[in-house]
Scaffold this active site. Sequence first.
Site, mmCIF file in Angstrom:
data_model
loop_
_atom_site.group_PDB
_atom_site.id
_atom_site.type_symbol
_atom_site.label_atom_id
_atom_site.label_comp_id
_atom_site.label_asym_id
_atom_site.label_seq_id
_atom_site.Cartn_x
_atom_site.Cartn_y
_atom_site.Cartn_z
ATOM 1 N N ARG A 114 -1.575 -3.436 -5.159
ATOM 2 C CA ARG A 114 -2.771 -3.713 -4.366
ATOM 3 C C ARG A 114 -3.510 -2.442 -3.959
ATOM 4 O O ARG A 114 -4.617 -2.513 -3.427
ATOM 5 C CB ARG A 114 -2.393 -4.539 -3.129
ATOM 6 C CG ARG A 114 -2.128 -6.000 -3.464
ATOM 7 C CD ARG A 114 -1.698 -6.796 -2.267
ATOM 8 N NE ARG A 114 -0.331 -6.498 -1.890
ATOM 9 C CZ ARG A 114 0.320 -7.108 -0.906
ATOM 10 N NH1 ARG A 114 -0.283 -8.036 -0.190
ATOM 11 N NH2 ARG A 114 1.567 -6.798 -0.635
ATOM 12 N N GLN A 115 -2.908 -1.288 -4.212
ATOM 13 C CA GLN A 115 -3.591 -0.018 -3.954
ATOM 14 C C GLN A 115 -4.111 0.512 -5.290
ATOM 15 O O GLN A 115 -3.687 1.549 -5.793
ATOM 16 C CB GLN A 115 -2.624 0.972 -3.300
ATOM 17 C CG GLN A 115 -2.096 0.482 -1.951
ATOM 18 C CD GLN A 115 -1.084 1.421 -1.344
ATOM 19 O OE1 GLN A 115 -1.161 2.637 -1.513
ATOM 20 N NE2 GLN A 115 -0.105 0.874 -0.634
ATOM 21 N N HIS A 148 -1.484 -7.759 -9.946
ATOM 22 C CA HIS A 148 -2.469 -8.107 -8.917
ATOM 23 C C HIS A 148 -3.875 -7.782 -9.396
ATOM 24 O O HIS A 148 -4.822 -8.517 -9.093
ATOM 25 C CB HIS A 148 -2.152 -7.353 -7.627
ATOM 26 C CG HIS A 148 -3.079 -7.688 -6.504
ATOM 27 N ND1 HIS A 148 -3.086 -8.912 -5.873
ATOM 28 C CD2 HIS A 148 -4.057 -6.960 -5.894
ATOM 29 C CE1 HIS A 148 -4.002 -8.934 -4.941
ATOM 30 N NE2 HIS A 148 -4.616 -7.761 -4.927
ATOM 31 N N LYS A 210 -12.409 -15.361 2.950
ATOM 32 C CA LYS A 210 -11.448 -14.630 3.784
ATOM 33 C C LYS A 210 -11.924 -13.206 4.010
ATOM 34 O O LYS A 210 -12.477 -12.572 3.113
ATOM 35 C CB LYS A 210 -10.071 -14.610 3.097
ATOM 36 C CG LYS A 210 -8.981 -13.930 3.907
ATOM 37 C CD LYS A 210 -7.726 -13.702 3.063
ATOM 38 C CE LYS A 210 -7.901 -12.569 2.082
ATOM 39 N NZ LYS A 210 -6.658 -12.227 1.369
ATOM 40 N N ASP A 240 3.084 -12.265 0.401
ATOM 41 C CA ASP A 240 3.766 -11.118 1.002
ATOM 42 C C ASP A 240 4.196 -11.450 2.434
ATOM 43 O O ASP A 240 5.288 -11.945 2.664
ATOM 44 C CB ASP A 240 2.845 -9.903 0.958
ATOM 45 C CG ASP A 240 3.543 -8.617 1.362
ATOM 46 O OD1 ASP A 240 4.724 -8.661 1.735
ATOM 47 O OD2 ASP A 240 2.902 -7.549 1.303
ATOM 48 N N ALA A 242 2.689 -13.718 4.147
ATOM 49 C CA ALA A 242 2.303 -15.138 4.257
ATOM 50 C C ALA A 242 1.159 -15.371 5.235
ATOM 51 O O ALA A 242 0.863 -16.526 5.554
ATOM 52 C CB ALA A 242 3.506 -16.016 4.621
ATOM 53 N N GLY A 243 0.515 -14.322 5.707
ATOM 54 C CA GLY A 243 -0.625 -14.496 6.615
ATOM 55 C C GLY A 243 -1.777 -15.221 5.947
ATOM 56 O O GLY A 243 -2.368 -16.144 6.520
ATOM 57 N N THR A 244 -2.102 -14.818 4.721
ATOM 58 C CA THR A 244 -3.174 -15.479 3.986
ATOM 59 C C THR A 244 -2.821 -16.932 3.710
ATOM 60 O O THR A 244 -3.667 -17.835 3.844
ATOM 61 C CB THR A 244 -3.450 -14.742 2.662
ATOM 62 O OG1 THR A 244 -3.943 -13.436 2.945
ATOM 63 C CG2 THR A 244 -4.467 -15.492 1.814
#
Length: 279
Positions: A114-115, A148, A210, A240, A242-244
Site C-alpha cells: 500500500r506504500q 494491492h 470513503k 487489515d 477491518a475498519g473499512t
Amino acid sequence: MEFDSKESKGKMTNVPISAGEVRFFSGSSNPQLARKIASHLGVQLDATHITRFSNDNMYIQLGASVRYRRVYIVQSLSQPVNDHLMELLMMIDAFKRSSAARITAVLPYYGYARQDRKDKPRVPISAKLVADLITAAGADRILAIDLHAPAIQGFFDIPFDHLFAAPILIEYLKSMNLPDPVVVAPDAGGVERARAYAKRLGGELAVIDKRRTGPNVAESLRLIGDVEGRATIIVDDIVDTAGTLVGTVKTLKNYGATTIHACFSHAVLSGPAVSRLAE
C-alpha cells in the site's frame, strides 16, 4: 511435471522440469501453505534451518543442496513483516551463493504494497524499495497473488507473474446462489475489481465513497448504487484492521441491504481487526 522456459541461443524453448531438478523451500511465514503446495505438485519440501543469536541476528542454513537446481521459496511478507522480509532476502542470498540455477520467490502476500507511491512530502515508496531488495538479493522471478496495486509489477526488472484469487472466489460465491446480488467496492480504488466480480456473477455494482483520515483510519461517507432489499458482496484484496470493512457493513445496513457477505484475498487481521469483526 511442469514446463518452464529456458533460453537457448537467443530463443525461448519449453523444457520439461522433473521433480529431481526442483528444490522447494519455505520461510517461517506459512509453512503449512508451503507443505500443501509441495504435496499438490508432488515435490518434497526441503528443510530450512532458521535460528536466532542472543543479539537477535538471524542465522539460516539450507537443508538440501541446490547446486544447478531450480529453486522455489514460499514466503509471505506478513507479520512480523520485517522478519519475514529478512528471511526471504537471506534465503535468496543462500541459494545464489550455493549455485542455484534459478530462484523463484513465491510471495502469496506482498507486504508494504500500500506504500506504492509518494502521496505526501518526504516519504519513501516502500513497495519499490522491497522490490529493489529482492532483486538485489538475487531472485530471478517473482510470483505474487492479488497485489494491492498491479503497477508494483513494474517495480521489478525481473519476470513477474501476477496471479488472481478471483476464479476460486467467484466459483464459491456462485455456489451460494445469492438472488440478484450487488457487488460492493469499499472504496474507489476497488471499483475495477468489484466490476469484474459483478460481471462474472451477473450482478450489479455499488461503490462506497470513503475518505481515509489517517493511517488505518477510514470513514465511510455514502453509497453510490442501490442495495435496498438486495444481497450484497463486499470484495477487496486486503482486510487489515477491518475498519473499512466495519464502516462498509454499517453503511450497507443503513441503505437497506438484506444480507452482507465479505470476500478478501488477504486476511491480514492486524490490531483490533478480530475484535471489530466479533462485534
